[in-house]
Design a protein around this motif. Structure first.
Motif, PDB file in Angstrom:
ATOM      1  N   ALA A 297       0.827  -1.213   0.000  1.00 40.13           N
ATOM      2  CA  ALA A 297       0.000   0.000   0.000  1.00 40.13           C
ATOM      3  C   ALA A 297       0.858   1.258   0.000  1.00 40.13           C
ATOM      4  O   ALA A 297       0.414   2.329  -0.440  1.00 40.13           O
ATOM      5  CB  ALA A 297      -0.934   0.002   1.207  1.00 40.13           C
TER       6      ALA A 297
ATOM      7  N   ASP B 145      -4.935   0.334   3.596  1.00 42.12           N
ATOM      8  CA  ASP B 145      -5.675   0.684   2.384  1.00 42.12           C
ATOM      9  C   ASP B 145      -5.524  -0.468   1.400  1.00 42.12           C
ATOM     10  O   ASP B 145      -4.726  -1.394   1.597  1.00 42.12           O
ATOM     11  CB  ASP B 145      -5.110   1.972   1.772  1.00 42.12           C
TER      12      ASP B 145
ATOM     13  N   THR C 205      -3.703   0.772  -4.263  1.00 47.52           N
ATOM     14  CA  THR C 205      -3.474   2.216  -4.146  1.00 47.52           C
ATOM     15  C   THR C 205      -1.988   2.543  -4.115  1.00 47.52           C
ATOM     16  O   THR C 205      -1.588   3.658  -4.443  1.00 47.52           O
ATOM     17  CB  THR C 205      -4.124   2.773  -2.854  1.00 47.52           C
TER      18      THR C 205
ATOM     19  N   MET D 200      -6.195  -6.255   0.761  1.00 52.66           N
ATOM     20  CA  MET D 200      -5.721  -5.331   1.792  1.00 52.66           C
ATOM     21  C   MET D 200      -5.287  -6.141   3.012  1.00 52.66           C
ATOM     22  O   MET D 200      -5.406  -7.369   3.027  1.00 52.66           O
ATOM     23  CB  MET D 200      -6.848  -4.364   2.198  1.00 52.66           C
TER      24      MET D 200
END
Length: 338
Positions: free
Chosen positions: A94, A153, A157, A251
């Motif tokens: 992330a 997250d 991302t 995640m």
């Protein structure tokens, strides 16, 4: 030729612990057919594929825990290592760290935990329940702290959608030859550790320690090194399950792997791995993991509550351990001869 085949079959069937393996596989077939007769969807191809993918996590955890049960030990930290692996790898990805680096860092952290567990139990003689209870809290604490006490997250991302999809497809959503990659990963790891346990000197030492640690020492077995190796197997299996859960969710979840230490024990014990040490075949763990997942899958499909699922599996685990204790004590044979 026929005589050779017959002798080979007799030798295999006469292997210590093979009876429990056959019983576990027979139970698996009965349970699967029974649920299939109740709900035909159980036999559906997609359900079978989902079942194989889901049982892979239990198989890996079961392999790690089985190694330790055979040595007469246990690893209560294995579930928390799953969470630590998932959180470390997900947090790094992330943040934009290359997935290979993230995977490597998580594996190193789990291996360090395995070495610590092995040293505490093998060298410093701490009871495995206490030693791994401590590392269970430590590794779960790391899982919480690595991302400031919150879930991560989405990994996409940080590393981008394409790289994120590749990671998720490799460990969870992708298929090879029509079967989910998760199962192939678990199967390869299972076969590697199956070979290590059944065909190598390390495997013989693991059984020797579980049978009689003092006799193993007198035979020249390095108990400390062998114990560390067993805990390293547990660490590797836990780490890979962490990757799988990370890929499944896309995640990191701080609670990932919660209660997996008990799932591992259940898979091993149902498959005939003795919690008293020294006996059991890893093939039984495969059957035990399949029984566990088939029960869970079947009970879900017929609408059984979670409480009932846990109750049924708990009864099976207790019965499996009770049967092992009775057989070891010789009471079963004595009663049978009366």
């Amino acid at each position: 030729m026929n005589e050779k085949k017959q002798s080979a079959v007799k030798r295999i069937l006469g292997t210590r612990g093979m009876g429990a393996v056959i019983t576990a596989f027979a139970g698996l077939i009965i349970i699967y057919v029974a649920f299939g007769l109740i709900d035909r969807k159980v036999f559906a191809g997609q359900n079978v594929m989902n079942l194989l993918r889901s049982m892979s996590k239990y198989l890996l955890i079961g392999v790690g825990q089985s190694y330790l049960l055979i040595t007469g030990n246990i690893d209560l930290s294995i579930g928390s290592m799953v969470g630590m692996s998932a959180m470390i790898s997900a947090t790094l990805m992330a943040m934009g760290v290359n997935p290979f680096v993230a995977i490597a860092v998580a594996m190193i952290c789990c291996l360090v935990t395995g070495v610590v567990n092995g040293m505490l139990v093998g060298k410093f003689k701490l009871p495995p329940f206490i030693a791994t209870l401590g590392t269970m809290f430590v590794t779960r604490g790391v899982a919480y702290m690595v991302n400031n006490n919150r879930n991560t997250d989405a990994i996409a991302t940080g590393i981008g959608k394409e790289a994120g999809d590749k990671f998720q497809n490799f460990f969870y959503y992708g298929k090879t030859l029509g079967v989910y990659n998760t199962f192939w990963i678990a199967l390869v790891i299972f076969l590697i550790f199956f070979f290590l346990l059944s065909k190598t000197r390390t495997g013989r030492h693991i059984y020797a320690i579980g049978s009689n640690v003092d006799a193993a020492k007198l035979s020249g077995v390095n108990v400390v090194n062998t114990t560390i190796k067993a805990y390293l197997v547990s660490a590797v299996c836990a780490c890979v399950v962490g990757y799988i859960l990370c890929a499944q969710a896309g995640m990191g979840n701080m609670e990932a792997g919660n209660m997996y230490e008990m799932y591992g024990v259940a898979a091993g014990v149902i498959g005939g791995i003795s919690p008293l040490g020294g006996t059991g075949l890893l093939l039984g763990t495969f059957a035990g993991a399949a029984v566990w997942q088939t029960l869970e899958n079947g009970l879900n499909m017929i609408g059984a509550q979670v409480g009932i699922q846990r109750l049924v599996i708990g009864i099976i685990v207790v019965f499996s351990v009770l049967l092992d204790v009775v057989v070891r004590s010789g009471n079963f044979g004595k009663k049978a001869t009366k």
